[in-house]
Design a protein around this motif. Structure first.
Motif, PDB file in Angstrom:
ATOM      1  N   PRO A  45       2.157  60.980  40.447  1.00  0.00           N
ATOM      2  CA  PRO A  45       0.917  60.197  40.527  1.00  0.00           C
ATOM      3  C   PRO A  45       0.904  59.059  41.548  1.00  0.00           C
ATOM      4  O   PRO A  45      -0.061  58.926  42.291  1.00  0.00           O
ATOM      5  N   ASP A  72       8.965  55.121  37.694  1.00  0.00           N
ATOM      6  CA  ASP A  72       8.643  55.117  36.262  1.00  0.00           C
ATOM      7  C   ASP A  72       7.713  53.970  35.899  1.00  0.00           C
ATOM      8  O   ASP A  72       6.924  54.075  34.961  1.00  0.00           O
ATOM      9  N   PHE A  73       7.824  52.880  36.633  1.00  0.00           N
ATOM     10  CA  PHE A  73       6.924  51.768  36.348  1.00  0.00           C
ATOM     11  C   PHE A  73       5.539  51.996  36.951  1.00  0.00           C
ATOM     12  O   PHE A  73       4.529  51.602  36.374  1.00  0.00           O
ATOM     13  N   THR A  91      13.138  60.896  41.970  1.00  0.00           N
ATOM     14  CA  THR A  91      11.719  60.760  41.588  1.00  0.00           C
ATOM     15  C   THR A  91      11.475  61.119  40.129  1.00  0.00           C
ATOM     16  O   THR A  91      10.370  60.949  39.641  1.00  0.00           O
ATOM     17  N   ASN A 146      13.367  53.566  38.716  1.00  0.00           N
ATOM     18  CA  ASN A 146      12.660  52.501  37.988  1.00  0.00           C
ATOM     19  C   ASN A 146      11.282  52.252  38.579  1.00  0.00           C
ATOM     20  O   ASN A 146      10.314  52.037  37.844  1.00  0.00           O
ATOM     21  N   GLN A 147      11.196  52.243  39.892  1.00  0.00           N
ATOM     22  CA  GLN A 147       9.907  51.990  40.542  1.00  0.00           C
ATOM     23  C   GLN A 147       8.915  53.099  40.217  1.00  0.00           C
ATOM     24  O   GLN A 147       7.769  52.826  39.838  1.00  0.00           O
ATOM     25  N   LEU A 192      -1.570  57.519  37.315  1.00  0.00           N
ATOM     26  CA  LEU A 192      -2.113  58.693  36.620  1.00  0.00           C
ATOM     27  C   LEU A 192      -3.393  58.319  35.885  1.00  0.00           C
ATOM     28  O   LEU A 192      -4.411  59.011  35.983  1.00  0.00           O
ATOM     29  N   THR A 193      -3.348  57.217  35.160  1.00  0.00           N
ATOM     30  CA  THR A 193      -4.524  56.769  34.411  1.00  0.00           C
ATOM     31  C   THR A 193      -5.724  56.560  35.341  1.00  0.00           C
ATOM     32  O   THR A 193      -6.825  57.028  35.060  1.00  0.00           O
ATOM     33  N   ASN A 223       4.099  55.105  38.111  1.00  0.00           N
ATOM     34  CA  ASN A 223       3.376  56.359  37.855  1.00  0.00           C
ATOM     35  C   ASN A 223       2.339  56.273  36.733  1.00  0.00           C
ATOM     36  O   ASN A 223       1.241  56.809  36.889  1.00  0.00           O
ATOM     37  N   PRO A 224       2.659  55.630  35.586  1.00  0.00           N
ATOM     38  CA  PRO A 224       1.679  55.651  34.492  1.00  0.00           C
ATOM     39  C   PRO A 224       0.301  55.116  34.902  1.00  0.00           C
ATOM     40  O   PRO A 224      -0.720  55.746  34.631  1.00  0.00           O
TER      41      PRO A 224
END
Lengths: 380, 380
Positions: B236, B299-300, B171, B296-297, B306-307, B302-303
């Motif tokens: 997130p 990291d793609f 994770t 990869n999943q 979170l936003t 989460n951003p």
């Protein structure tokens, strides 16, 4: 022979025996080459396939050349030895920096190289390796595999180079390289003769640097003879092997022009389309494993190499000054605007890439950055 | 049907047809089960294998449960559909936090879980997932794959649990979790009822925290009803799916107790030893791919998550205070001394792990840290 070796050679025999068995069996009713397996697949499946692989690397650099050899090992293991790839060092089959051209022309079936060596053919190739001030290792993989980056790049390669490519190695954030003089401000870059690669060449040219792109095997001599004032390759493990620390004193970081360069396997599209589906899946798996394996090797080997070079007493480890990083970043994004204006495909890929870069940098600014800054320090 | 789908189903047929063909062919001379392929391999190779897989995850969490499903997809693809793994969500086959026990007893052939759920059986299991103030994603993979960590852990699992395991997901650095009150100093941890897992439970107990380890599916209710004051799960993307942001306000970072938890595929050793060598290689490849794919999943995804949660306006993003991190780190290393004194195998693995931790943290303190701190910032 231990159990694993035994099973390995046994496994190797299985598919071969199956094919032979089928062929023998079918000869009774069909003297031709068609087998049950081939009928089921609708083409000649599970063939013996042998490919040469041109690379850009000296074989002595076992980590980066290891991207090619590890890929080949996994392809062989997963095909029971029926699909064989034979990697050769840079220059042996074709010049080290002309792998893509040779794959494109069909001169060699496959290659292992850095796509940013081919920015002279198209600046789009840079996305396959690294852009200055671009993505870190995890960000790069997230963009390529989960964010659609690889599909976009594969479409471009198919149309432009008649080639398909798969990420198959990464070095992580590189070092800034070896300098024979200190860089105290951006003014010190003026006139500096520097070995580097990719779009960094055009970015640093904006700051007055005279860039040369030499293959790995030619850098030491250039640095030793003073043909260049400074040179970067990868990081401690490779750099120590190449003896740069014996001919230059100042070791700068970070290599802000390649925070996580991806190396890739390139395959002629005609060769690819002839592969049975199972072999295509084997290539996908082997390349992903090679991608991760190279990173693991560098991450395991770099710490010791850095310590050894620092303990030799002749090496000074220095961060680039802030004004150098800031001026370079400004030059980089100026360059991206120019390249986008000249090459629409660059602009198109850049748009999604840059949007991802911004949101991912925010997320990596939270938990990862907080933990890394708490836990790590450069060596004293 | 496009070419890839066609080749996919064709490829799937190939091995099946080969086995059927061989069996039919050999019936002429041998009514028994022995085939040419089996003779060549010395055992019954290329069999149809079907395994159930117990997991610890709600199926709705497509990233972490996806570690199991992606593994199963790759095993199927690489075996032409002859080796089938069927992952089930936590609780369906066995209780979510009892996967290892069931694999050990032969109740299920395989599992996908976090080994640190089993620190009650042995503290050594923690190394397979994460230790507080331990290794980051790349450091963890370097230790496991290149540094001999996985071999050490596999020896221990074989001897202790009659099980073999492969990393199959990560994770990255987790978030610290969701709190209903602010944590302004280490004193605020006193009496806090907190959902977490692994050795973190024993570390935080030293700081006065009352820890509960609940499976992912039970956390929301505990947080909503006030059965716990705070809870951490992953980050997130998952946390948003689990609706934690609707019942708690303060979102802390980093999850210093798991800088990069590895999830793993666990396989009963008897099942493993019966697999043909080719299938063992398929498991190795599929697990490595799953390991990278989950990262990869996350990291793609989460951003954006979170936003979205921050834009909802009800969430406050906060770093843990320095004194909390420092006190926890001290407690962690005190705990490691105690565990080593009780369990010699813990002490033995810890020694190599900790030595690697120190040198790798120095290396990551150079180029990676310099680039990350230049390039990233938490969202404003």
């Amino acid at each position: 022979m231990d159990r694993r070796e035994f099973l390995g050679s046994a496994g190797k025999g299985v598919l071969g025996a199956a094919a032979v068995g089928l062929a023998a069996c079918n000869q009774a009713t069909d003297a031709g080459a068609t087998t049950l397996a081939a009928e089921a697949a609708g083409d000649n499946s599970l063939p013996q396939v042998e490919w040469q692989m041109a690379t850009s690397w000296p074989a002595a650099l076992d980590t980066i050349f290891g991207g090619a050899t590890y890929f080949a090992e996994r392809v062989s293991a997963l095909s029971g030895g029926r699909f064989v790839v034979d990697p050769r060092e840079g220059g042996e089959l074709v010049p080290a920096l002309e792998v893509l051209q040779s794959v494109q022309s069909g001169g060699v079936q496959s290659g292992h190289t850095a796509s940013y060596y081919y920015t002279g053919l198209s600046p789009v190739t840079a996305f396959g390796t690294a852009l200055p001030f671009g993505l870190t290792y995890r960000e790069q993989n997230a963009w390529l595999y989960a964010g659609g980056g690889l599909e976009q790049m594969q479409e471009y390669y198919a149309a432009t180079f008649n080639t398909i490519q798969f990420p198959a190695g990464n070095t992580g954030a590189q070092m800034g390289g070896w300098f024979n003089k200190e860089i105290n401000s951006v003014a010190d870059l003026q006139g500096l003769r520097f070995r580097t690669a990719g779009l960094n060449a055009q970015m640093l040219a904006k700051l007055g640097v005279q860039v040369q792109t030499l293959p790995g095997a030619e850098i030491f001599q250039a640095l030793q003879t003073g043909a260049v004032d400074a040179a970067e390759w990868v990081g401690p493990y490779d750099d120590q092997k190449l003896d740069f620390h014996t001919v230059a004193q100042f070791y700068y970081y970070p290599g802000f022009w390649e925070p996580a360069p991806t190396l890739e396997v390139q395959i002629g599209l005609d060769e690819w389309n002839e592969l049975p589906s199972l072999y295509q899946d084997i290539v996908r798996s082997a390349a992903k494993e090679a991608n991760m394996n190279m990173m693991n090797q560098y991450d395991f080997l770099n710490p010791g190499a850095l310590t050894e070079m620092l303990e030799s007493g002749d090496v000074e480890l220095l961060p680039f000054p802030d004004d150098v990083m800031e001026a370079a970043q400004e030059a980089a994004f100026e360059l991206y605007d120019e390249l986008g204006a000249q090459t629409p495909e660059f602009a198109e890929i850049f748009e999604g890439w840059n949007s991802f870069r911004q949101t991912t940098h925010e997320w990596f600014g939270v938990a990862e950055r907080a933990f890394l800054t708490f836990a790590t320090q450069p060596p004293a």
